[in-house]
Design an enzyme around this catalytic site. Structure first.
Site, PDB file in Angstrom:
ATOM      1  N   TYR A 194     -82.536  43.832  -1.702  1.00 40.99           N
ATOM      2  CA  TYR A 194     -81.493  44.860  -1.720  1.00 40.99           C
ATOM      3  C   TYR A 194     -81.967  46.196  -1.153  1.00 40.99           C
ATOM      4  O   TYR A 194     -81.276  47.200  -1.277  1.00 40.99           O
ATOM      5  CB  TYR A 194     -81.021  45.103  -3.167  1.00 40.99           C
ATOM      6  CG  TYR A 194     -80.061  44.069  -3.710  1.00 40.99           C
ATOM      7  CD1 TYR A 194     -80.180  42.714  -3.391  1.00 40.99           C
ATOM      8  CD2 TYR A 194     -79.036  44.442  -4.563  1.00 40.99           C
ATOM      9  CE1 TYR A 194     -79.307  41.782  -3.910  1.00 40.99           C
ATOM     10  CE2 TYR A 194     -78.152  43.513  -5.086  1.00 40.99           C
ATOM     11  CZ  TYR A 194     -78.292  42.182  -4.757  1.00 40.99           C
ATOM     12  OH  TYR A 194     -77.422  41.264  -5.282  1.00 40.99           O
ATOM     13  N   ASP A 214     -79.865  37.842  -9.400  1.00 38.14           N
ATOM     14  CA  ASP A 214     -78.423  38.134  -9.331  1.00 38.14           C
ATOM     15  C   ASP A 214     -77.647  36.823  -9.330  1.00 38.14           C
ATOM     16  O   ASP A 214     -76.707  36.622 -10.102  1.00 38.14           O
ATOM     17  CB  ASP A 214     -78.105  38.936  -8.060  1.00 38.14           C
ATOM     18  CG  ASP A 214     -76.601  39.093  -7.868  1.00 38.14           C
ATOM     19  OD1 ASP A 214     -75.925  39.502  -8.818  1.00 38.14           O
ATOM     20  OD2 ASP A 214     -76.107  38.776  -6.764  1.00 38.14           O
ATOM     21  N   LYS A 261     -89.922  31.335  -4.257  1.00 40.63           N
ATOM     22  CA  LYS A 261     -89.493  30.496  -3.135  1.00 40.63           C
ATOM     23  C   LYS A 261     -90.617  30.580  -2.094  1.00 40.63           C
ATOM     24  O   LYS A 261     -90.384  30.735  -0.900  1.00 40.63           O
ATOM     25  CB  LYS A 261     -88.157  31.018  -2.565  1.00 40.63           C
ATOM     26  CG  LYS A 261     -87.490  30.087  -1.564  1.00 40.63           C
ATOM     27  CD  LYS A 261     -87.048  28.746  -2.126  1.00 40.63           C
ATOM     28  CE  LYS A 261     -86.722  27.788  -0.994  1.00 40.63           C
ATOM     29  NZ  LYS A 261     -86.443  26.409  -1.455  1.00 40.63           N
ATOM     30  N   ASP A 320     -75.180  34.873 -12.575  1.00 36.97           N
ATOM     31  CA  ASP A 320     -73.768  34.454 -12.562  1.00 36.97           C
ATOM     32  C   ASP A 320     -73.686  32.996 -13.025  1.00 36.97           C
ATOM     33  O   ASP A 320     -72.765  32.619 -13.755  1.00 36.97           O
ATOM     34  CB  ASP A 320     -73.136  34.604 -11.169  1.00 36.97           C
ATOM     35  CG  ASP A 320     -72.288  35.881 -11.051  1.00 36.97           C
ATOM     36  OD1 ASP A 320     -72.661  36.904 -11.652  1.00 36.97           O
ATOM     37  OD2 ASP A 320     -71.237  35.848 -10.370  1.00 36.97           O
ATOM     38  N   ASP A 342     -84.398  27.278  -6.259  1.00 39.27           N
ATOM     39  CA  ASP A 342     -83.393  26.211  -6.171  1.00 39.27           C
ATOM     40  C   ASP A 342     -83.552  25.228  -7.337  1.00 39.27           C
ATOM     41  O   ASP A 342     -82.593  24.862  -8.010  1.00 39.27           O
ATOM     42  CB  ASP A 342     -83.443  25.505  -4.798  1.00 39.27           C
ATOM     43  CG  ASP A 342     -84.856  25.212  -4.307  1.00 39.27           C
ATOM     44  OD1 ASP A 342     -85.837  25.594  -4.984  1.00 39.27           O
ATOM     45  OD2 ASP A 342     -84.995  24.574  -3.241  1.00 39.27           O
TER      46      ASP A 342
HETATM   47  C1  IPM Z   1     -74.284  42.580 -10.094  1.00 37.72           C
HETATM   48  C2  IPM Z   1     -73.459  42.665  -8.840  1.00 37.72           C
HETATM   49  C3  IPM Z   1     -74.073  43.633  -7.851  1.00 37.72           C
HETATM   50  C4  IPM Z   1     -75.472  43.130  -7.541  1.00 37.72           C
HETATM   51  C5  IPM Z   1     -73.285  43.787  -6.549  1.00 37.72           C
HETATM   52  C6  IPM Z   1     -71.865  44.097  -6.809  1.00 37.72           C
HETATM   53  C7  IPM Z   1     -73.929  44.799  -5.638  1.00 37.72           C
HETATM   54  O1  IPM Z   1     -73.292  41.404  -8.284  1.00 37.72           O
HETATM   55  O2  IPM Z   1     -74.471  43.620 -10.757  1.00 37.72           O
HETATM   56  O3  IPM Z   1     -74.732  41.484 -10.442  1.00 37.72           O
HETATM   57  O4  IPM Z   1     -75.644  42.215  -6.739  1.00 37.72           O
HETATM   58  O5  IPM Z   1     -76.410  43.671  -8.123  1.00 37.72           O
HETATM   59 MN    MN Z   2     -74.063  39.803  -9.484  1.00 36.31          MN
END
Ligand code: IPM
Ligand code: MN
Ligand code: NAD
Length: 353
Positions: free
Chosen positions: A135, A243, A186, A247, A219
């Site tokens: 990032y 990140d 990785k 999710d 992975d």
């Molecule tokens: C999170 C979000 C952010 C990230 C995005 C929106 C920039 O996905 O906080 O997980 O990737 O950090």
């Molecule tokens: Mn995210």
């Protein structure tokens, strides 16, 4: 009485719905201390009016607060790479909030897509690097719009940045009963950044002989979260890897609406820590009053813990678990019919009782 100053940054979409819900629960939990809030209406609507995501001195305005409670940023009317980079990522980077803590736990009464898994089987704590890596924003575009166009996006991994997040993850692992740390790598494909990462895991690991370390390619780790979730305790990963994995973690918890996070700098203060849901602004359900406020409520509990109010934080978590276990009040993402507001009121009542 002690007063904590909280900057509220609801942001966009369902951020504006889940933050008031979290504030209602926070107010129910505030006993023996006071919370004073200041709202900041920054986000995509502000951008459309002002041409920027926050005022020029926005970071200075935030700096004196004890903590920031953030909803979500992003709306289809503004390109995501502008809205997120100029507000959320700016705060994380400029305040050097290099740790992003993301618990992945199954709460009682919530159905998980993992067959036969129960709360005692899933208790992971993700430690996400939050200040550099993929990032870093270093790169550029060349020969734009031509057939010869080039886009370069550099990952930046510094020894200092890698070491501090890995050390923090070891410290977290040491404090937990199972004392296990999994590192997401990785290095089979990325021979510079990820090999440095692995080397630092080994070096820092020598200082933590009591912690059992495992290294997984990211992975395979994604698969392991589903096939052997009970084998994972603390997990450390780079900005992008963690990140994505978190999710997936939210999905394992039963809904993205549950996943909470804390952006902190445990070493020094360059600005207040930020507490926020992992999820985004969910434009597909915004304005309907049905967003699940659990992630924002859980993030608020993490905030109280960080402020030094662990009893109030625990009251929020136990109120949340009691309401969920009873199975009566829940939002549609968890199969219920309750609104954001009804769920928050139920938790607030439970916290007060
Ligand atoms: C999170 C979000 C952010 C990230 C995005 C929106 C920039 O996905 O906080 O997980 O990737 O950090
Ligand atoms: Mn995210
Ligand atoms: P998202 O997390 O907003 O939504 C993904 C899916 O999960 C959607 O179907 C949504 O309805 C559902 N969902 C998310 N939170 C929920 C909740 N609390 N209750 C019920 N359902 C919920 O991800 P996206 O669609 O990829 O992104 C939408 C916008 O949010 C984009 O602009 C993105 O860049 C931004 N975003 C911001 C943050 C942040 O501010 N921290 C995080 C992620 C995404």
């Amino acid at each position: 009485m002690k007063t904590y100053r909280i900057a509220l940054l609801p942001g966009d979409g369902i951020g504006k719905e889940v933050i008031p819900a979290a504030v209602q629960v926070l107010n129910a939990a505030a006993k023996g201390f006071t919370l004073s809030y200041e709202p900041f209406e920054w986000g995509c609507e502000y951008y459309l009016r002002q041409g920027r995501m926050m005022p020029e001195d926005g970071l200075e305005a935030l700096r004196p607060f004890d903590a920031i409670l953030l909803g979500a940023i992003g709306h289809p009317t503004v390109p995501d790479h502008i809205s997120l980079r100029d507000l959320l990522l700016k705060i994380r980077f400029e305040f050097d909030l290099y740790i992003n803590l993301r618990p992945v736990e199954i709460l009682p009464g919530v159905e998980t897509p993992l067959r036969d898994k129960r709360p005692e089987d899933v208790n992971m704590l993700f430690v996400r690097e939050n200040s550099e890596g993929e990032y870093s924003g270093v790169g550029g575009r060349f020969k734009r719009g031509t057939p010869d166009e080039v886009a370069i996006q550099q990952s930046v991994f510094t020894r200092k940045g890698v070491e501090r997040v890995i050390r923090y993850a070891f410290e977290q692992a040491r404090r937990r009963p199972r004392k296990r740390l999994a590192s997401a790598t990785k290095s089979n494909a990325m021979q510079y950044t990820m090999v440095l990462w692995d080397e630092v895991v080994r070096e820092v690991g020598c200082e933590y002989p009591d912690v059992t370390v495992a290294q997984y390619h990211v992975d395979a780790l994604a698969a392991r979260m589903i096939t052997h979730p009970e084998s994972l305790d603390v997990v450390v990963g780079s900005n992008l890897f963690a990140d994505i994995l978190t999710d997936l973690g939210g999905a394992l918890q039963g809904s993205l609406g549950l996943a909470a996070s804390a952006n902190i700098n445990p070493l020094e203060r360059r600005g207040p820590p930020v507490f926020e849901p992992v999820h985004g602004s969910a434009p597909d359900i915004e304005g309907r009053g049905i967003a699940n406020p659990i992630a924002a409520i859980w993030a608020s509990a993490m905030m109280l813990d960080n402020l030094g109010e662990p009893v109030a934080a625990a009251r929020i978590m136990s109120g949340l678990k009691t309401v969920l276990a009873a199975g009566q009040v829940r939002t549609p993402d968890l199969g219920g019919k309750s609104t954001t507001q009804e769920f928050a009121a139920a938790v607030a009542n439970q916290v007060k009782s």
